[in-house]
Design a protein around this motif. Structure first.
Motif, PDB file in Angstrom:
ATOM      1  N   TRP A  65      -3.225 -22.928 -37.793  1.00  0.00           N
ATOM      2  CA  TRP A  65      -3.828 -23.675 -36.690  1.00  0.00           C
ATOM      3  C   TRP A  65      -5.058 -24.474 -37.146  1.00  0.00           C
ATOM      4  O   TRP A  65      -5.195 -25.654 -36.797  1.00  0.00           O
ATOM      5  N   LEU A  66      -5.941 -23.832 -37.926  1.00  0.00           N
ATOM      6  CA  LEU A  66      -7.170 -24.523 -38.344  1.00  0.00           C
ATOM      7  C   LEU A  66      -6.870 -25.746 -39.218  1.00  0.00           C
ATOM      8  O   LEU A  66      -7.401 -26.839 -38.960  1.00  0.00           O
ATOM      9  N   PHE A  67      -6.030 -25.569 -40.221  1.00  0.00           N
ATOM     10  CA  PHE A  67      -5.713 -26.705 -41.100  1.00  0.00           C
ATOM     11  C   PHE A  67      -4.917 -27.769 -40.354  1.00  0.00           C
ATOM     12  O   PHE A  67      -5.115 -28.966 -40.569  1.00  0.00           O
ATOM     13  N   GLY A  68      -4.023 -27.343 -39.472  1.00  0.00           N
ATOM     14  CA  GLY A  68      -3.249 -28.309 -38.692  1.00  0.00           C
ATOM     15  C   GLY A  68      -4.126 -29.121 -37.763  1.00  0.00           C
ATOM     16  O   GLY A  68      -4.008 -30.344 -37.682  1.00  0.00           O
ATOM     17  N   LEU A  69      -5.020 -28.442 -37.052  1.00  0.00           N
ATOM     18  CA  LEU A  69      -5.926 -29.169 -36.153  1.00  0.00           C
ATOM     19  C   LEU A  69      -6.874 -30.074 -36.932  1.00  0.00           C
ATOM     20  O   LEU A  69      -7.208 -31.183 -36.472  1.00  0.00           O
ATOM     21  N   TRP A  70      -7.285 -29.639 -38.095  1.00  0.00           N
ATOM     22  CA  TRP A  70      -8.150 -30.455 -38.951  1.00  0.00           C
ATOM     23  C   TRP A  70      -7.431 -31.760 -39.296  1.00  0.00           C
ATOM     24  O   TRP A  70      -8.012 -32.845 -39.206  1.00  0.00           O
ATOM     25  N   MET A  71      -6.164 -31.664 -39.658  1.00  0.00           N
ATOM     26  CA  MET A  71      -5.394 -32.880 -39.974  1.00  0.00           C
ATOM     27  C   MET A  71      -5.236 -33.772 -38.743  1.00  0.00           C
ATOM     28  O   MET A  71      -5.355 -34.999 -38.842  1.00  0.00           O
ATOM     29  N   VAL A  72      -4.963 -33.166 -37.598  1.00  0.00           N
ATOM     30  CA  VAL A  72      -4.795 -33.951 -36.372  1.00  0.00           C
ATOM     31  C   VAL A  72      -6.092 -34.677 -36.025  1.00  0.00           C
ATOM     32  O   VAL A  72      -6.076 -35.857 -35.667  1.00  0.00           O
ATOM     33  N   ILE A  73      -7.203 -33.989 -36.154  1.00  0.00           N
ATOM     34  CA  ILE A  73      -8.500 -34.615 -35.853  1.00  0.00           C
ATOM     35  C   ILE A  73      -8.770 -35.780 -36.807  1.00  0.00           C
ATOM     36  O   ILE A  73      -9.190 -36.862 -36.381  1.00  0.00           O
ATOM     37  N   LEU A  74      -8.510 -35.559 -38.093  1.00  0.00           N
ATOM     38  CA  LEU A  74      -8.746 -36.623 -39.074  1.00  0.00           C
ATOM     39  C   LEU A  74      -7.856 -37.841 -38.839  1.00  0.00           C
ATOM     40  O   LEU A  74      -8.267 -38.975 -39.066  1.00  0.00           O
ATOM     41  N   GLY A  75      -6.641 -37.610 -38.385  1.00  0.00           N
ATOM     42  CA  GLY A  75      -5.703 -38.711 -38.213  1.00  0.00           C
ATOM     43  C   GLY A  75      -5.383 -39.035 -36.777  1.00  0.00           C
ATOM     44  O   GLY A  75      -4.334 -39.624 -36.478  1.00  0.00           O
ATOM     45  N   TRP A  76      -6.277 -38.662 -35.852  1.00  0.00           N
ATOM     46  CA  TRP A  76      -5.980 -38.789 -34.427  1.00  0.00           C
ATOM     47  C   TRP A  76      -5.560 -40.206 -34.024  1.00  0.00           C
ATOM     48  O   TRP A  76      -4.649 -40.377 -33.216  1.00  0.00           O
ATOM     49  N   GLU A  77      -6.189 -41.210 -34.552  1.00  0.00           N
ATOM     50  CA  GLU A  77      -5.847 -42.592 -34.174  1.00  0.00           C
ATOM     51  C   GLU A  77      -4.389 -42.910 -34.495  1.00  0.00           C
ATOM     52  O   GLU A  77      -3.747 -43.670 -33.786  1.00  0.00           O
ATOM     53  N   VAL A  78      -3.874 -42.341 -35.555  1.00  0.00           N
ATOM     54  CA  VAL A  78      -2.467 -42.539 -35.930  1.00  0.00           C
ATOM     55  C   VAL A  78      -1.569 -41.606 -35.125  1.00  0.00           C
ATOM     56  O   VAL A  78      -0.524 -42.005 -34.611  1.00  0.00           O
ATOM     57  N   TYR A  79      -1.976 -40.347 -35.008  1.00  0.00           N
ATOM     58  CA  TYR A  79      -1.125 -39.318 -34.417  1.00  0.00           C
ATOM     59  C   TYR A  79      -0.996 -39.374 -32.901  1.00  0.00           C
ATOM     60  O   TYR A  79       0.006 -38.936 -32.348  1.00  0.00           O
ATOM     61  N   LYS A  80      -2.002 -39.894 -32.210  1.00  0.00           N
ATOM     62  CA  LYS A  80      -2.025 -39.758 -30.754  1.00  0.00           C
ATOM     63  C   LYS A  80      -0.832 -40.388 -30.046  1.00  0.00           C
ATOM     64  O   LYS A  80      -0.476 -39.966 -28.952  1.00  0.00           O
TER      65      LYS A  80
END
Length: 144
Positions: A65-80
């Motif tokens: 969860w921590l590493f996954g959320l970290w990636m989502v936060i870093l790439g939020w503009e792409v992932y959202k």
């Protein structure tokens, strides 16, 4: 994204593999626990289940969860806007509920090894397989 993104992704994959290894094995222990007839075996399975759940499965879930959320936060503009990620996260929430169900069932088995039949545990053990297949397809193929 940062220069460390691939390191975070590697850590996410490693923790996810550890989580799934444990989540596949714990219900298999439940099968053997439910089939055991002597007190010594039941105690042994209780200890094995506790150590697996607390020592490997839960820390691996937290790291995933921590590493996954970290990636989502870093790439939020792409992932959202990417639907595959939203579906994947929904499946991870379901897997997390399964994880906590395993913890509940572990407690029940400690006090009553015949709480559910070994047949139930064999079927219960298949649920994360389908989640894993769906998650890998979503992440690699990105069909949505």
């Amino acid at each position: 994204m940062t220069e460390y993104f691939n390191w975070i992704k590697a850590a996410h994959i490693i923790s996810m593999v550890c989580w799934f290894a444990a989540i596949f094995y714990l219900p298999r222990l439940f099968v053997y626990h439910a089939m055991s007839e002597d007190n010594i075996s039941q105690q042994r399975f209780s200890i094995m289940e506790r150590k697996l759940y607390r020592g490997i499965m839960t820390p691996a879930m937290i790291a995933t969860w921590l590493f996954g959320l970290w990636m989502v936060i870093l790439g939020w503009e792409v992932y959202k806007t990417q639907m595959w990620l939203h579906i994947k996260l929904t499946l991870v929430v379901i897997l997390t509920a399964y994880h906590f169900a395993c913890g509940y069932y572990r407690q029940q088995l400690m006090s009553n090894p015949q709480y559910k039949s070994h047949v139930f545990w064999r079927w219960f053990n298949e649920i994360p397989v389908f989640i894993l297949i769906a998650v890998v397809i979503l992440v690699v193929v990105k069909p949505f």
